[in-house]
Design an enzyme around this catalytic site. Structure first.
Site, PDB file in Angstrom:
ATOM      1  N   LYS A 281       0.839  -1.197   0.000  1.00 30.68           N
ATOM      2  CA  LYS A 281       0.000   0.000   0.000  1.00 30.68           C
ATOM      3  C   LYS A 281       0.879   1.255   0.000  1.00 30.68           C
ATOM      4  O   LYS A 281       1.854   1.329   0.751  1.00 30.68           O
ATOM      5  CB  LYS A 281      -0.895  -0.040   1.247  1.00 30.68           C
ATOM      6  CG  LYS A 281      -1.725   1.202   1.492  1.00 30.68           C
ATOM      7  CD  LYS A 281      -2.847   1.331   0.494  1.00 30.68           C
ATOM      8  CE  LYS A 281      -3.582   2.660   0.684  1.00 30.68           C
ATOM      9  NZ  LYS A 281      -4.240   3.117  -0.548  1.00 30.68           N
TER      10      LYS A 281
ATOM     11  N   ASN B  95     -11.588   5.177  -8.403  1.00 30.57           N
ATOM     12  CA  ASN B  95     -11.344   5.326  -6.966  1.00 30.57           C
ATOM     13  C   ASN B  95     -10.679   6.647  -6.658  1.00 30.57           C
ATOM     14  O   ASN B  95      -9.929   7.199  -7.453  1.00 30.57           O
ATOM     15  CB  ASN B  95     -10.475   4.172  -6.435  1.00 30.57           C
ATOM     16  CG  ASN B  95      -8.996   4.505  -6.452  1.00 30.57           C
ATOM     17  OD1 ASN B  95      -8.481   5.191  -5.566  1.00 30.57           O
ATOM     18  ND2 ASN B  95      -8.306   4.057  -7.494  1.00 30.57           N
TER      19      ASN B  95
ATOM     20  N   GLY C 191      -7.040   8.261  -2.097  1.00 32.80           N
ATOM     21  CA  GLY C 191      -6.207   9.391  -1.673  1.00 32.80           C
ATOM     22  C   GLY C 191      -5.084   9.017  -0.720  1.00 32.80           C
ATOM     23  O   GLY C 191      -4.785   9.746   0.222  1.00 32.80           O
ATOM     24  N   LEU C 192      -4.453   7.849  -1.002  1.00 28.04           N
ATOM     25  CA  LEU C 192      -3.245   7.457  -0.271  1.00 28.04           C
ATOM     26  C   LEU C 192      -3.456   7.320   1.234  1.00 28.04           C
ATOM     27  O   LEU C 192      -2.599   7.718   2.029  1.00 28.04           O
ATOM     28  CB  LEU C 192      -2.106   8.462  -0.534  1.00 28.04           C
ATOM     29  CG  LEU C 192      -1.539   8.466  -1.946  1.00 28.04           C
ATOM     30  CD1 LEU C 192      -0.502   9.585  -2.093  1.00 28.04           C
ATOM     31  CD2 LEU C 192      -0.890   7.127  -2.289  1.00 28.04           C
TER      32      LEU C 192
ATOM     33  N   ASN D 183       5.992   0.841  -1.803  1.00 23.08           N
ATOM     34  CA  ASN D 183       5.500   1.921  -2.671  1.00 23.08           C
ATOM     35  C   ASN D 183       5.461   3.201  -1.862  1.00 23.08           C
ATOM     36  O   ASN D 183       4.825   3.267  -0.806  1.00 23.08           O
ATOM     37  CB  ASN D 183       4.112   1.542  -3.192  1.00 23.08           C
ATOM     38  CG  ASN D 183       3.528   2.600  -4.113  1.00 23.08           C
ATOM     39  OD1 ASN D 183       3.222   3.711  -3.679  1.00 23.08           O
ATOM     40  ND2 ASN D 183       3.367   2.265  -5.377  1.00 23.08           N
TER      41      ASN D 183
ATOM     42  N   CYS E  84      -0.011   9.396  -8.462  1.00 23.10           N
ATOM     43  CA  CYS E  84      -1.327   9.252  -7.835  1.00 23.10           C
ATOM     44  C   CYS E  84      -2.211  10.428  -8.249  1.00 23.10           C
ATOM     45  O   CYS E  84      -1.865  11.575  -7.988  1.00 23.10           O
ATOM     46  CB  CYS E  84      -1.227   9.200  -6.322  1.00 23.10           C
ATOM     47  SG  CYS E  84      -2.867   9.094  -5.562  1.00 23.10           S
TER      48      CYS E  84
ATOM     49  N   ILE F 249       0.692   1.219 -16.115  1.00 27.08           N
ATOM     50  CA  ILE F 249       0.322   2.592 -15.826  1.00 27.08           C
ATOM     51  C   ILE F 249      -0.372   2.706 -14.466  1.00 27.08           C
ATOM     52  O   ILE F 249      -1.004   1.739 -14.017  1.00 27.08           O
ATOM     53  CB  ILE F 249      -0.648   3.149 -16.924  1.00 27.08           C
ATOM     54  CG1 ILE F 249      -1.886   2.269 -17.037  1.00 27.08           C
ATOM     55  CG2 ILE F 249       0.057   3.299 -18.239  1.00 27.08           C
ATOM     56  CD1 ILE F 249      -2.961   2.795 -18.011  1.00 27.08           C
TER      57      ILE F 249
ATOM     58  N   GLY G  46      -4.079  -5.313 -10.306  1.00 25.85           N
ATOM     59  CA  GLY G  46      -4.703  -4.347  -9.408  1.00 25.85           C
ATOM     60  C   GLY G  46      -6.164  -4.610  -9.151  1.00 25.85           C
ATOM     61  O   GLY G  46      -6.536  -5.404  -8.280  1.00 25.85           O
TER      62      GLY G  46
END
Lengths: 305, 243
Positions: A45, A69, A72-73, A100, A131, A192, A266
């Site tokens: 994550k 989606n 937002g991290l 990551n 992102c 991507i 993913g």
């Protein structure tokens, strides 16, 4: 026996299938479904220096053969990832993992990498400069070759682990960004990330996502991703991790023929928690079907002749 | 938690836009009332999370409202067709905290998960009161089924066409309870929280990506930090919720 192993920036993977960042948590919860040691690796994550709650909900919207989606991290921050998430995963998963990392400034990337760098279970850093769901961060680095180069150069200077730069498709020419990263010492690129999108709710007549825009992923984006992997393969010499709508062993072969040395799966994990397991189990059968004995030999095969 | 295929035994309308589906298959993964299934729907990409209303050894029942294309497609599935479920997701209600006289408060399609809960509480010899809130008489469902379980049932309708006129909170003052359990639209949950005088548990709804905790799509803020509605929820204790 077919050989499914591949080499990613000097580290051997038993197979090229890696769950993509943001669709697999920190991995260990998937042991409820299967033995995750079958995975080639795991892209963890997305992690930032400080903890992040992420965006307000709704963060998820259905789209044709895809999901939009705007998470937002959300993540517990690099210290917690180092001291809890990675330790928990280490007790279960015995192969090198991909950390990551994301940030809002070059210093943010440096801080997060510095915190995580000491963990020997991290085989690679995947530097997320793409992102689409955080304002003023991530994507701002990934849509500009100079900024992408700056992040790459800076991170290159502080770690000896291989760095893979995760690229955005939301650019005019992705090969320019890839070349800029390669020139500053990137060991690989992954692509991507999601395509910037929007869905409007006809009942409220407003964007469905609270963040208004989100990142599109799933089978709908696969042809875009295959095209970009193909183009980047012709532009750089470093390995490419192919990402975008992969949901079957055939999809894996397609990305590798386009030029991917490994792949990340993913959105498929969201609709089927067994997706990676099924792909890994189907891979030898698909290889036999298409007369492939050694998987690493087909990388970039679509470019020959 | 597992993924498996379930045969549709019944898929019928029980109120305007509200359908009941009975599915046959392995129900052993269900550990508590208030858990949900994530159901694959023909021609749609994401699964849809739907609470489990009732279950026995061989079948489970879900009650869902048609609110968009996905649930519309679900409503057209036929008896005999197989559905792909992830089952059973989420924590569910904890009956250990209920005391002797629990109160169940449901609004609209928030009512179904309370049915399995009611069944369990009554099996534990508790005196259960139920408040069911609907907009109007024609939308009412499960009233008779709750009564058949032995619960004391109060129905409220916003337009006064049946039962007590008003909202579930108007009925709460008549209920003598030790604890409450609720599920319904968020404004109702907030009103219940503002009215309630005891501890309780709230079941929340959120748009989900995976339902299994992987994507962080359904996260909410709690007093104990961010939690995933699909995994740490959908049921949260009153004291941990940030409104």
């Amino acid at each position: 026996m077919v050989d499914t192993s591949v080499n990613l920036c000097g580290i051997k993977l038993t197979n090229p299938v890696i769950p993509a960042s943001g669709t697999f948590g920190f991995g260990y919860e998937f042991t409820r479904f299967y033995d995750i040691n079958i995975l080639g690796s795991i892209a963890l994550k997305g992690t930032t220096k400080e903890p992040r709650f992420g965006n307000p909900t709704p963060r998820i919207a259905e789209c044709p053969s895809a999901v939009l989606n705007s998470v937002g991290l959300q993540n517990p921050g690099a210290e917690r990832v180092l001291n809890y998430e990675l330790k928990t995963l280490k007790s279960i998963y015995k192969k090198p993992v991909i950390a990551n990392v994301s940030g809002f400034s070059v210093n943010d990337y440096v801080s997060a990498v510095n915190i995580l760098n000491e963990d020997s279970n991290i085989g690679w850093f995947e530097i997320n400069i793409s992102c689409p769901n955080v304002h003023g961060g991530g994507l701002a680095f990934g849509t500009n070759a100079e900024n992408a180069a700056l992040v790459t150069k800076t991170v290159r200077g502080i770690t000896n682990k291989p760095i893979i730069i995760k690229l955005s498709p939301n650019v005019t020419d992705i090969t320019e960004i890839a070349k800029a990263c390669e020139a500053e010492g990137a060991d690989g690129v992954s692509l991507i990330n999601t395509l910037l999108g929007m869905k409007i709710d006809l009942k409220t007549k407003k964007p469905l996502l609270a963040n208004k825009t989100g990142g599109l992923s799933g089978p709908a984006v696969k042809p875009v991703a295959v095209r970009m992997v193909y183009q980047v393969y012709e532009a750089v010499k470093i390995p490419i991790v192919g990402i975008g709508g992969i949901a079957s062993a055939d999809d894996v072969l397609e990305f590798m023929l386009a030029g991917a040395a490994a792949v990340e799966v993913g959105a498929a994990n969201l609709i089927d928690p067994y997706a990676c397991k099924k792909i890994i189990e189907d891979l030898p059968k698909a290889m036999k079907k298409y007369g492939i004995n050694n998987l690493s030999e087909i990388i970039g095969g679509a470019h020959n002749g | 938690m597992k993924q498996d295929f379930y045969e549709i035994l019944i898929n019928e309308q029980i109120a305007p836009s509200v359908f009941k589906m009975v599915l046959a298959g392995d129900t052993s993964p269900i550990t508590a009332p208030g858990q949900f299934v994530n159901i694959k729907i023909p021609e749609f990409y994401l699964r849809r999370p739907i609470s489990i209303c009732d279950w026995n050894d061989k079948t489970l029942t879900i009650i869902y409202k048609v609110v968009g294309g996905g649930t519309e497609s679900l409503s057209r599935m036929k008896k005999g067709e197989k559905t792909d479920l992830l089952i059973a997701l989420g924590n569910g209600y904890d009956t250990l905290l209920s005391g002797d006289k629990p109160l169940l408060i449901g609004g609209g399609v928030g009512v179904p998960p309370l049915f399995g809960l009611c069944k369990k509480l009554i099996a534990e010899n508790k005196t259960v009161s139920v408040i069911l809130g609907f907009n109007t008489k024609s939308e009412i469902f499960l009233e008779d089924e709750f009564k058949a379980l032995g619960a004391k049932v109060i129905v409220t309708t916003a337009d006064g066409s049946y039962g007590l006129k008003g909202f579930v909170t108007n009925a709460m003052e008549y209920a003598d309870c030790t604890y409450f359990y609720t599920c319904g639209p968020k404004p109702m949950l907030k009103a219940v929280n503002d009215t309630a005088k005891t501890g309780g548990q709230f079941s929340f709804e959120e748009r989900m990506g995976c339902g299994t905790g992987a994507c962080m799509g359904c996260t909410c803020k709690t007093k104990n930090g961010p939690k995933r509605v699909c995994t740490e929820g959908p049921v949260f204790l009153r004291e941990e919720i940030e409104w």
